[in-house]
Design an enzyme around this catalytic site. Sequence first.
Site, PDB file in Angstrom:
ATOM      1  N   TYR A  26      -3.079  -0.501   7.521  1.00  0.00           N
ATOM      2  CA  TYR A  26      -4.519  -0.314   7.056  1.00  0.00           C
ATOM      3  C   TYR A  26      -5.689  -0.918   7.944  1.00  0.00           C
ATOM      4  CZ  TYR A  26      -1.980   0.883   2.814  1.00  0.00           C
ATOM      5  OH  TYR A  26      -0.941   1.397   2.266  1.00  0.00           O
ATOM      6  N   ASN A  77      -9.983   6.457  -3.354  1.00  0.00           N
ATOM      7  CA  ASN A  77      -8.630   5.978  -2.831  1.00  0.00           C
ATOM      8  C   ASN A  77      -7.963   5.293  -3.951  1.00  0.00           C
ATOM      9  OD1 ASN A  77      -6.579   4.754  -1.624  1.00  0.00           O
ATOM     10  ND2 ASN A  77      -7.800   3.512   0.013  1.00  0.00           N
ATOM     11  N   ASP A  90      -5.975  13.394 -14.677  1.00  0.00           N
ATOM     12  CA  ASP A  90      -6.473  13.898 -16.081  1.00  0.00           C
ATOM     13  C   ASP A  90      -8.118  13.527 -16.040  1.00  0.00           C
ATOM     14  OD1 ASP A  90      -4.306  15.062 -16.763  1.00  0.00           O
ATOM     15  OD2 ASP A  90      -3.952  13.796 -18.397  1.00  0.00           O
ATOM     16  N   HIS A 103      -6.627   8.707   1.866  1.00  0.00           N
ATOM     17  CA  HIS A 103      -5.477   7.812   2.299  1.00  0.00           C
ATOM     18  C   HIS A 103      -5.850   7.259   3.650  1.00  0.00           C
ATOM     19  CE1 HIS A 103      -2.776   9.186  -1.262  1.00  0.00           C
ATOM     20  NE2 HIS A 103      -3.307  10.360  -1.156  1.00  0.00           N
ATOM     21  N   VAL A 104      -5.864   6.187   3.597  1.00  0.00           N
ATOM     22  CA  VAL A 104      -6.330   5.504   4.896  1.00  0.00           C
ATOM     23  C   VAL A 104      -5.159   5.575   5.922  1.00  0.00           C
ATOM     24  CG1 VAL A 104      -6.666   3.282   6.123  1.00  0.00           C
ATOM     25  CG2 VAL A 104      -7.792   3.803   3.926  1.00  0.00           C
ATOM     26  N   SER A 105      -3.783   5.351   5.502  1.00  0.00           N
ATOM     27  CA  SER A 105      -2.508   5.575   6.242  1.00  0.00           C
ATOM     28  C   SER A 105      -2.065   7.144   6.327  1.00  0.00           C
ATOM     29  CB  SER A 105      -1.582   4.581   6.052  1.00  0.00           C
ATOM     30  OG  SER A 105      -0.921   5.041   4.570  1.00  0.00           O
ATOM     31  N   ARG A 114       5.676   8.697  -1.226  1.00  0.00           N
ATOM     32  CA  ARG A 114       4.113   8.679  -0.976  1.00  0.00           C
ATOM     33  C   ARG A 114       3.930  10.314  -0.417  1.00  0.00           C
ATOM     34  NH1 ARG A 114       2.152   3.656  -0.614  1.00  0.00           N
ATOM     35  NH2 ARG A 114       3.829   2.213  -0.207  1.00  0.00           N
TER      36      ARG A 114
END
Length: 149
Positions: A26, A77, A90, A103-105, A114
């Site tokens: 990150y 995020n 939902d 998604h930072v990575s 993931r």
Amino acid sequence: MTAPLRIHVVNGPNTNLYGLDPAGPYGALTLADIGERCQLKAEGLGATLRFRQSNHEGVLIDWIQDARTEADGLVINAGSLSYSSIAIRDALSAVAKPSFQVHVSNVFRREGFRHRSPLSEVVTGCLIGLGPSGYEIAIQALIEHLGRV
């Protein structure tokens, strides 16, 4: 004159730990640093921004539901809840506002679990692996999607 767009940025579990391990996936920026950059980006594009973080799923759901009347769109995020929360999925679906998932990575360079997010099925778009700048790009994309740029 047109009212400024209202954007909510919602951050999930453990995102408050960003910056603690600069060598990790990150980077060195803290969530507060990212929030400041997002604020500047939104203001530069004539929008207002509300940037929040919680480690609790129910709180995130409440904030997503708040966006129904308080925001024109969302950036989310959801942290690790991105891979498991049908309730957040939902809520995003029910609120029916344009939304972008960050998604930072690069999740596809990480563990197999993931590689799929139920949230991705209901958001307008996903930004994956762009680091902290993914938030700013998501804000730009949301404003463009809403026809304001």
